[in-house]
Design a protein around this motif. Structure first.
Motif: not given
Ligand SMILES: *[C@@H]1O[C@H](CO)[C@@H](O)[C@H](O)[C@H]1NC(C)=O
Ligand SMILES: *[C@@H]1O[C@H](CO)[C@@H](O)[C@H](O)[C@H]1NC(C)=O
Ligand SMILES: *[C@@H]1O[C@H](CO)[C@@H](O)[C@H](O)[C@H]1NC(C)=O
Length: 373
Positions: A123, A125, A132
């Motif tokens: 992931n 971000s 992802l």
């Molecule tokens: C990926 O990371 C972001 C930021 O931390 C978060 O908001 C998001 O839910 C995460 N997605 C998954 C699928 O884990």
């Protein structure tokens, strides 16, 4: 004279202030290849103990620092170039704060290798933007691949995080990350001669000069920022490969796209059209000169038209021009490219036809002129 000197001093000050907050330059992030590792006292075997023990990075969870040739059981974990990497175990992440320019688009490229988990995902971000990226399919024979992702900076300092959300029985079974780089993306424009943006693929994610395997552009939501400006990759989990002329044969310019996932990934761009008007789509289909030897077909769609462009690849490079006309049915027309089949190199890695130099023009003017004659 005194006035002039004061101006100089002021200019100098302004210059220094600007430099102090200047955005991270394109290329490898500070310690982006993890060359500077934790001190011995901050390692338990390979496990990184302190959250700030890798310079420029903040780590959390089960993170290992891997040197070249490190073994896991009987398996050697090879690390290319930099010879150092981090491994993100269960729920582990690495994070770096970046100074950027607000409202600017950036792409991130990093190299990763799957180790022992089955369906590894990362992931990536920045603030609320996240992607992802599935990394279960190995596209390069060495086991390492480079992945890209992009974001729009909403603040002048952002925190880039790469997180392994997986949970395995063996907490160490996560992907390894090697080089991490950033590149500013120029917003793509269409031109007088091309209604498509970035049709020559010259604008795209950073390609590591010493990585000969190209950069994967993963699937994304339509409203997400694309590391390949103008284009969207539509797929459940498969990518297309961004290739560069130092390592591959490309039909035109310095970059092109290799369609490596058969019909499982489509390269898409939507353009504004006038219903009933005629358009022509031009593109080049070739091979990357990477030993991908096969009869290939690129499937191109626009409105109700479909062209299956055949190309016999000898795996040594080359290309053909293709052209298809269509009449727009809607205000917007999607131009879609796919590889009809899967292809594999002799070493078992995925490959496919190369697409480049895509252009779309309206042919109304030519028809009108003919009517007047
Ligand atoms: C990926 O990371 C972001 C930021 O931390 C978060 O908001 C998001 O839910 C995460 N997605 C998954 C699928 O884990
Ligand atoms: C080092 O790791 C082992 C398990 O791998 C653990 O048992 C030990 O307590 C750790 N040592 C320190 C100082 O954390
Ligand atoms: C085209 O756009 C106009 C105005 O936005 C809209 O009224 C019309 O329904 C659209 N037509 C099609 C075919 O989408």
């Amino acid at each position: 004279m005194a006035k002039g000197t004061r101006c100089m001093a002021l200019l100098l000050l302004v210059g220094l202030a600007a430099r102090a907050v200047s955005a991270v330059p394109d290329g490898l992030l500070p310690n982006g290849n993890f060359k500077d590792g934790p001190g011995k006292s901050q390692l338990n075997g390979t496990i990184v103990m302190g959250s700030h023990s890798i310079p420029f990075w903040e780590v959390s969870g089960f993170v290992e620092y891997i040197g070249s040739g490190q073994k896991q059981g009987e398996m050697i974990l090879p690390v290319p170039e930099g010879a150092c990497a981090v491994r993100l175990g269960n729920d582990a992440s690495i994070r770096q704060k970046l100074s950027v320019t607000r409202r600017t688009f950036y792409s991130i490229t990093f190299s990763a290798a799957r180790t022992c988990a089955q369906a590894e995902k990362l992931n990536v971000s920045v603030a609320s933007d996240s992607g992802l990226l599935p990394i279960q399919t190995v596209y390069a024979s060495i086991g390492w691949d480079s992945y890209s992702w992009a974001f729009k900076a909403m603040h002048s300092v952002v925190s880039l995080a790469i997180h392994n959300p997986g949970v395995e029985d063996d907490p160490a079974c996560g992907p390894m990350i090697d080089s991490v780089a950033i590149k500013t993306l120029k917003p793509p424009q269409h031109t007088k001669s091309n209604m498509l943006k970035n049709g020559d693929f010259e604008e795209g994610p950073h390609v590591f000069p010493d990585s000969p395997w190209g950069v994967l552009v993963p699937p994304m939501d339509e409203d997400a920022t694309s590391p390949l400006p103008g284009w969207t990759i539509m797929s459940q989990s498969k990518a297309v490969k961004y290739i560069d002329s130092p390592h591959f044969v490309v039909p035109q310019g310095s970059y092109a796209v290799e369609l490596v996932a058969g019909r499982e990934a489509a390269l898409v761009q939507e353009v504004i059209t006038v219903p009933g008007r005629s358009y022509r789509l031009f593109f080049s289909v070739g091979d990357a000169g990477d030993g991908c030897k096969d009869g290939m077909v690129v499937d191109a769609y626009a409105a109700r038209e479909n062209l299956q462009m055949r190309y016999e690849s000898l795996g040594v490079g080359g290309h053909r021009r293709a052209e298809v006309g269509f009449v727009a049915v809607g205000n917007r027309t999607r131009v879609v490219f796919q590889s009809l089949n899967y292809h594999m190199k002799p070493d078992g890695t995925l490959c496919g036809p190369v697409l480049d130099d895509v252009s779309l023009v309206s042919v109304r003017k030519r028809v009108a002129r003919r009517l007047f004659m």
